[in-house]
Design a protein around this motif. Structure first.
Motif, mmCIF file in Angstrom:
data_model
loop_
_atom_site.group_PDB
_atom_site.id
_atom_site.type_symbol
_atom_site.label_atom_id
_atom_site.label_comp_id
_atom_site.label_asym_id
_atom_site.label_seq_id
_atom_site.Cartn_x
_atom_site.Cartn_y
_atom_site.Cartn_z
ATOM 1 N N ILE A 141 0.845 -1.200 0.000
ATOM 2 C CA ILE A 141 0.000 0.000 0.000
ATOM 3 C C ILE A 141 0.878 1.248 0.000
ATOM 4 C CG2 ILE A 141 -1.712 1.316 1.309
ATOM 5 C CD1 ILE A 141 -2.693 -1.419 2.423
ATOM 6 N N ALA A 142 1.923 1.231 0.825
ATOM 7 C CA ALA A 142 2.835 2.372 0.909
ATOM 8 C C ALA A 142 3.525 2.633 -0.426
ATOM 9 C CB ALA A 142 3.876 2.127 1.998
ATOM 10 N N GLU A 143 3.893 1.562 -1.115
ATOM 11 C CA GLU A 143 4.567 1.707 -2.409
ATOM 12 C C GLU A 143 3.642 2.338 -3.444
ATOM 13 O OE1 GLU A 143 6.913 -1.089 -5.715
ATOM 14 O OE2 GLU A 143 6.038 -1.982 -3.911
ATOM 15 N N ASN A 144 2.360 1.969 -3.389
ATOM 16 C CA ASN A 144 1.390 2.496 -4.349
ATOM 17 C C ASN A 144 0.779 3.825 -3.918
ATOM 18 O OD1 ASN A 144 0.616 0.429 -6.674
ATOM 19 N ND2 ASN A 144 1.158 -0.758 -4.860
ATOM 20 N N SER A 145 1.008 4.201 -2.653
ATOM 21 C CA SER A 145 0.425 5.441 -2.119
ATOM 22 C C SER A 145 1.488 6.170 -1.300
ATOM 23 C CB SER A 145 -0.795 5.123 -1.246
ATOM 24 O OG SER A 145 -1.710 4.297 -1.919
ATOM 25 N N SER A 146 2.584 6.500 -1.962
ATOM 26 C CA SER A 146 3.734 7.061 -1.247
ATOM 27 C C SER A 146 3.655 8.575 -1.068
ATOM 28 C CB SER A 146 5.034 6.708 -1.980
ATOM 29 O OG SER A 146 5.004 7.211 -3.307
ATOM 30 N N ASP A 147 2.803 9.251 -1.841
ATOM 31 C CA ASP A 147 2.699 10.709 -1.715
ATOM 32 C C ASP A 147 2.202 11.082 -0.323
ATOM 33 O OD1 ASP A 147 3.494 10.940 -4.322
ATOM 34 O OD2 ASP A 147 1.485 11.346 -5.124
ATOM 35 N N GLY A 148 2.953 11.920 0.359
ATOM 36 C CA GLY A 148 2.551 12.392 1.678
ATOM 37 C C GLY A 148 2.739 11.395 2.797
ATOM 38 N N LEU A 149 3.335 10.244 2.507
ATOM 39 C CA LEU A 149 3.505 9.203 3.527
ATOM 40 C C LEU A 149 4.647 9.556 4.472
ATOM 41 C CD1 LEU A 149 2.745 6.367 4.611
ATOM 42 C CD2 LEU A 149 4.400 5.418 2.975
ATOM 43 N N ILE A 150 4.389 9.448 5.776
ATOM 44 C CA ILE A 150 5.387 9.768 6.794
ATOM 45 C C ILE A 150 5.964 8.501 7.417
ATOM 46 C CG2 ILE A 150 5.766 10.884 9.027
ATOM 47 C CD1 ILE A 150 3.493 12.819 8.282
ATOM 48 N N LYS A 151 5.103 7.569 7.787
ATOM 49 C CA LYS A 151 5.547 6.373 8.502
ATOM 50 C C LYS A 151 4.499 5.286 8.346
ATOM 51 C CE LYS A 151 6.469 4.776 13.299
ATOM 52 N NZ LYS A 151 7.696 4.017 13.066
ATOM 53 N N PHE A 152 4.946 4.013 8.308
ATOM 54 C CA PHE A 152 3.995 2.906 8.346
ATOM 55 C C PHE A 152 4.603 1.746 9.120
ATOM 56 C CE2 PHE A 152 6.497 2.033 4.544
ATOM 57 C CZ PHE A 152 6.673 0.649 4.559
ATOM 58 N N ASP A 153 3.732 0.963 9.767
ATOM 59 C CA ASP A 153 4.201 -0.170 10.565
ATOM 60 C C ASP A 153 2.987 -0.969 11.033
ATOM 61 O OD1 ASP A 153 5.936 -1.887 11.833
ATOM 62 O OD2 ASP A 153 6.844 -0.370 13.123
ATOM 63 N N ILE A 154 3.240 -2.150 11.597
ATOM 64 C CA ILE A 154 2.189 -2.874 12.297
ATOM 65 C C ILE A 154 2.119 -2.337 13.723
ATOM 66 C CG2 ILE A 154 2.499 -4.934 10.887
ATOM 67 C CD1 ILE A 154 3.862 -6.256 13.293
ATOM 68 N N THR A 155 1.050 -2.667 14.437
ATOM 69 C CA THR A 155 0.907 -2.185 15.807
ATOM 70 C C THR A 155 0.716 -3.351 16.764
ATOM 71 O OG1 THR A 155 -0.358 -0.752 17.305
ATOM 72 C CG2 THR A 155 -1.586 -1.808 15.519
ATOM 73 N N GLY A 156 1.515 -3.367 17.825
ATOM 74 C CA GLY A 156 1.364 -4.386 18.851
ATOM 75 C C GLY A 156 1.603 -5.790 18.331
ATOM 76 N N ALA A 157 1.005 -6.752 19.016
ATOM 77 C CA ALA A 157 1.114 -8.163 18.626
ATOM 78 C C ALA A 157 -0.222 -8.605 18.055
ATOM 79 C CB ALA A 157 1.502 -9.016 19.827
ATOM 80 N N GLY A 158 -0.633 -7.940 16.976
ATOM 81 C CA GLY A 158 -1.934 -8.229 16.396
ATOM 82 C C GLY A 158 -1.925 -8.100 14.894
ATOM 83 N N SER A 159 -3.112 -8.072 14.315
ATOM 84 C CA SER A 159 -3.255 -8.144 12.859
ATOM 85 C C SER A 159 -3.442 -6.785 12.195
ATOM 86 C CB SER A 159 -4.453 -9.035 12.518
ATOM 87 O OG SER A 159 -5.630 -8.556 13.159
ATOM 88 N N ALA A 160 -3.370 -5.696 12.955
ATOM 89 C CA ALA A 160 -3.602 -4.362 12.395
ATOM 90 C C ALA A 160 -2.292 -3.648 12.091
ATOM 91 C CB ALA A 160 -4.441 -3.519 13.349
ATOM 92 N N ALA A 161 -2.397 -2.647 11.223
ATOM 93 C CA ALA A 161 -1.246 -1.833 10.843
ATOM 94 C C ALA A 161 -1.734 -0.418 10.554
ATOM 95 C CB ALA A 161 -0.556 -2.422 9.619
#
Length: 334
Positions: A263-283
């Motif tokens: 998603i980040a590669e296809n939507s890189s404009d304005g992107l600051i940071k991306f990651d998963i959160t905690g020990a779960g399935s969300a990001a």
């Protein structure tokens, strides 16, 4: 009497695991956590003395609860919390509770922990318990590692098992950034993730490398803890080059990380940071403004049909009385 509580989700802007506690039962962590504007809603109606506690579920993720807690409501964090408080303070707690589950279950966004902390705050105020912060944290430890974070009203650097909480305040400019939260809706097990992480470290890292990594994590934690306020996202990223080091230990986390990388590669404009959160399935993906986030949302839903995806914001730091309700202090709706 009828009361409503908003029980907000969190994101881990980084999460690092560094070893076990002395009794080998829990993991030491270093994490920067912050609230986001996604919440469960807890509705409470008082009952007659001696009627006990009942709970019902609704909301878009209600059907997921039984997958993780089984058919017994005794495994729900709200029920566990109320039982602990009832036993500790010799209270007859007689409440009818309706939980509208809007935070994805087992997502790493802390829904169950947030619910537990909201009930600790509610009971303290409603029953006039005048609990000290240490007393609240002692109950929180019995429920889960993230509960202590949700007892306070700002972003924080958390250490220990998550129960050592050092508040950090974000500049208003950070709260104006747009956050795209996604969940692939895969079933995950937090216990299994941590167990796999332990096995991976034992098999792939010798003691010298582990100690070096742990020292780097501890140093980063100290540097962050010295701050009172983070002025901008660039400062945050400079201070912390780590992401979530649980990714390597679980195929669902790895799959989620790969998904948001696409998603980040296809939507890189304005992107600051991306990651998963905690020990779960969300990001999450943090963007400069809503326009960039909406484009990313459209791309995410096209690339991964059926996922949970929502644009939200980092919550303002809730350290003033006007904002207390947003962090789980109840609102009288009678």
């Amino acid at each position: 009497m009828f009361l409503n509580i908003n029980s907000y989700a969190k994101l881990n802007l980084f999460l690092s695991i560094y070893g076990l506690t002395e009794d080998k039962t829990r993991h030491n962590i270093s994490s920067l956590m912050t609230y986001v504007d996604i919440c469960d809603k807890i509705s409470i109606t008082t009952k007659r003395y001696g009627d006990g506690v009942s709970i019902n579920f609704g909301g878009i993720f209600a059907h997921k609860i039984s997958q993780y807690t089984g058919n017994s409501v005794e495994n729900n964090t709200i029920i566990k919390t109320l039982k602990l408080i009832s036993d500790e303070y010799d209270l007859s707690i007689d409440l009818d509770i309706y939980l509208e589950k809007n935070i994805p279950v087992a997502s790493g966004m802390g829904g169950g922990s947030s619910n537990a902390a909201a009930m600790i705050k509610f009971c303290d105020k409603f029953y006039g318990l005048e609990m000290t912060q240490d007393e609240k944290i002692n109950i929180a430890r019995e429920i889960g590692a993230d509960v202590s974070f949700f007892l306070q009203n700002s972003s924080a650097v958390c250490s220990g098992i998550g129960d050592v909480v050092n508040p950090i305040y974000f500049d208003d400019a950070i709260c104006k950034k747009s956050v795209l939260v996604i969940d692939l809706m895969e079933k995950v097990s937090t216990a299994k993730i941590y167990s796999s992480y332990d096995q991976l470290n034992l098999s792939q890292q010798d003691e010298e490398i582990m100690n070096k990594n742990n020292n780097l994590i501890a140093l980063s934690l100290v540097n962050l803890s010295k701050l009172n306020k983070i002025a901008d996202m660039e400062q945050l990223i400079r201070l912390n080059k780590m992401t979530n080091n649980l990714i390597q230990s679980d195929k669902i986390l790895y799959k989620t990380k790969n998904a948001i990388a696409k998603i980040a590669e296809n939507s890189s404009d304005g992107l600051i940071k991306f990651d998963i959160t905690g020990a779960g399935s969300a990001a999450y993906l943090i963007y400069e403004n809503p326009l960039f986030a909406r484009r990313a949302l459209t791309n995410a839903q096209t690339m991964f049909p059926g996922i949970f995806a929502k644009i939200t914001t980092i919550m303002p730091d809730l350290h003033d009385s006007a904002n207390l309700q947003k962090c789980g202090v109840y609102q009288n709706c009678a």
